[in-house]
Scaffold this motif. Structure first.
Motif, mmCIF file in Angstrom:
data_model
loop_
_atom_site.group_PDB
_atom_site.id
_atom_site.type_symbol
_atom_site.label_atom_id
_atom_site.label_comp_id
_atom_site.label_asym_id
_atom_site.label_seq_id
_atom_site.Cartn_x
_atom_site.Cartn_y
_atom_site.Cartn_z
ATOM 1 N N GLU A 90 -31.770 92.476 -52.179
ATOM 2 C CA GLU A 90 -30.607 93.679 -51.333
ATOM 3 C C GLU A 90 -30.889 92.941 -49.898
ATOM 4 N N MET A 91 -29.528 93.170 -49.054
ATOM 5 C CA MET A 91 -29.540 92.175 -47.849
ATOM 6 C C MET A 91 -30.725 92.708 -46.952
ATOM 7 N N ASN A 92 -31.343 92.231 -46.341
ATOM 8 C CA ASN A 92 -32.403 92.578 -45.020
ATOM 9 C C ASN A 92 -31.902 92.157 -43.832
ATOM 10 N N ASP A 93 -31.038 93.036 -43.023
ATOM 11 C CA ASP A 93 -30.674 92.734 -41.925
ATOM 12 C C ASP A 93 -31.012 92.258 -40.676
ATOM 13 N N ALA A 94 -32.722 92.765 -40.828
ATOM 14 C CA ALA A 94 -33.435 91.999 -39.322
ATOM 15 C C ALA A 94 -34.166 90.782 -40.342
ATOM 16 N N GLY A 96 -32.320 88.338 -42.558
ATOM 17 C CA GLY A 96 -30.644 87.699 -42.911
ATOM 18 C C GLY A 96 -31.106 87.071 -44.271
ATOM 19 N N ILE A 97 -31.688 87.266 -44.726
ATOM 20 C CA ILE A 97 -31.973 87.057 -46.441
ATOM 21 C C ILE A 97 -32.177 88.213 -47.522
ATOM 22 N N GLU A 98 -31.917 87.802 -48.580
ATOM 23 C CA GLU A 98 -32.017 88.783 -49.408
ATOM 24 C C GLU A 98 -33.012 89.006 -50.008
ATOM 25 N N MET A 99 -33.768 89.967 -49.900
ATOM 26 C CA MET A 99 -34.894 90.463 -50.158
ATOM 27 C C MET A 99 -35.149 91.428 -51.832
ATOM 28 N N LEU A 100 -36.107 91.431 -52.836
ATOM 29 C CA LEU A 100 -36.379 92.117 -53.630
ATOM 30 C C LEU A 100 -36.692 94.152 -53.090
ATOM 31 N N LYS A 101 -35.709 94.355 -54.015
ATOM 32 C CA LYS A 101 -36.382 96.166 -53.771
ATOM 33 C C LYS A 101 -36.613 96.630 -55.328
#
Length: 216
Positions: A90-94, A96-101
């Protein structure tokens, strides 16, 4: 005259012997009848408790009357679920990268009938309200509601029957003593009950001896 006196004395001796015999055997017979009938009542109260537990699991509260409870047993179903772990990017807006959720997913696998789960092919649940051995078709008294505990309204229920209904044909003096009994080995108080309208409890007021009798 002497013969008459002897006859009267013999009648008096026989009557006294009968009263002594009855004072010894009466409580013994009463206990046998009581334990047999109480065992049947306890078994029925356990069926009511199990049915109410199922009703609460699905509806979030207890049934207030037997018609609703029996109708629920006839038509109700447990949902069988399976929980599994999953994850996605999922894209992390803070940042600016995709992070595993990581998430938990609950899958519905199917349904199980409440009737089959509790009673299988036995239809005894249709007479949940009837008091066993009652002389005049008396019914259990049952009600449900809520009690407030620490700011939370908790569902409660109670089902009960007066001992006098169960032991209707027993000696009044022994029945009065039974209704006033207070012992860890006895069903305390004037009624046999399960649940409480004042406390969050689904326990009954019978001793463990009745649980052991049922297992046998």
């Amino acid at each position: 005259m002497k013969t008459i006196i002897q006859i009267v004395l013999w009648i008096g001796c026989i009557a006294l012997g009968y009263f002594i015999y009855n004072s010894i055997t009466g409580p013994i017979k009463f206990k046998e009848v009581k334990e047999e009938r109480f065992s049947q009542v306890v078994a029925k109260l356990k069926d009511i408790k199990n049915s109410q537990d199922a009703y609460k699991t699905i509806n979030g509260k207890y049934a207030n009357d037997f018609n609703s409870l029996i109708r629920f047993i006839d038509t109700g179903n447990y949902v069988i679920t399976q929980q599994r772990d999953s994850s996605f990017l999922e894209m992390n807006d803070a940042y600016g990268i995709e992070m595993l959720k990581e998430v938990k997913i609950i899958d519905t696998l199917g349904f199980v009938s409440v009737k089959d789960s509790l009673f299988k092919t036995d239809n005894r649940y249709k007479s949940l309200m009837d008091v066993p051995t009652a002389a005049n078709g008396e019914k259990f008294t049952m009600k449900a509601g809520f009690v407030e505990k620490s700011g939370y309204k908790a569902p409660v229920f109670e089902a009960k029957v007066d001992k006098e209904v169960v032991l209707y044909d027993q000696p009044k003096d022994l029945l009065a003593r039974e209704k006033a009994s207070l012992s860890v080995e006895e069903v305390n108080g004037p009624t046999i009950y399960v649940g409480s309208m004042d406390e969050v409890s689904t326990s009954g007021n019978w001793p463990a001896i009745y649980d052991r009798k049922e297992k046998k």
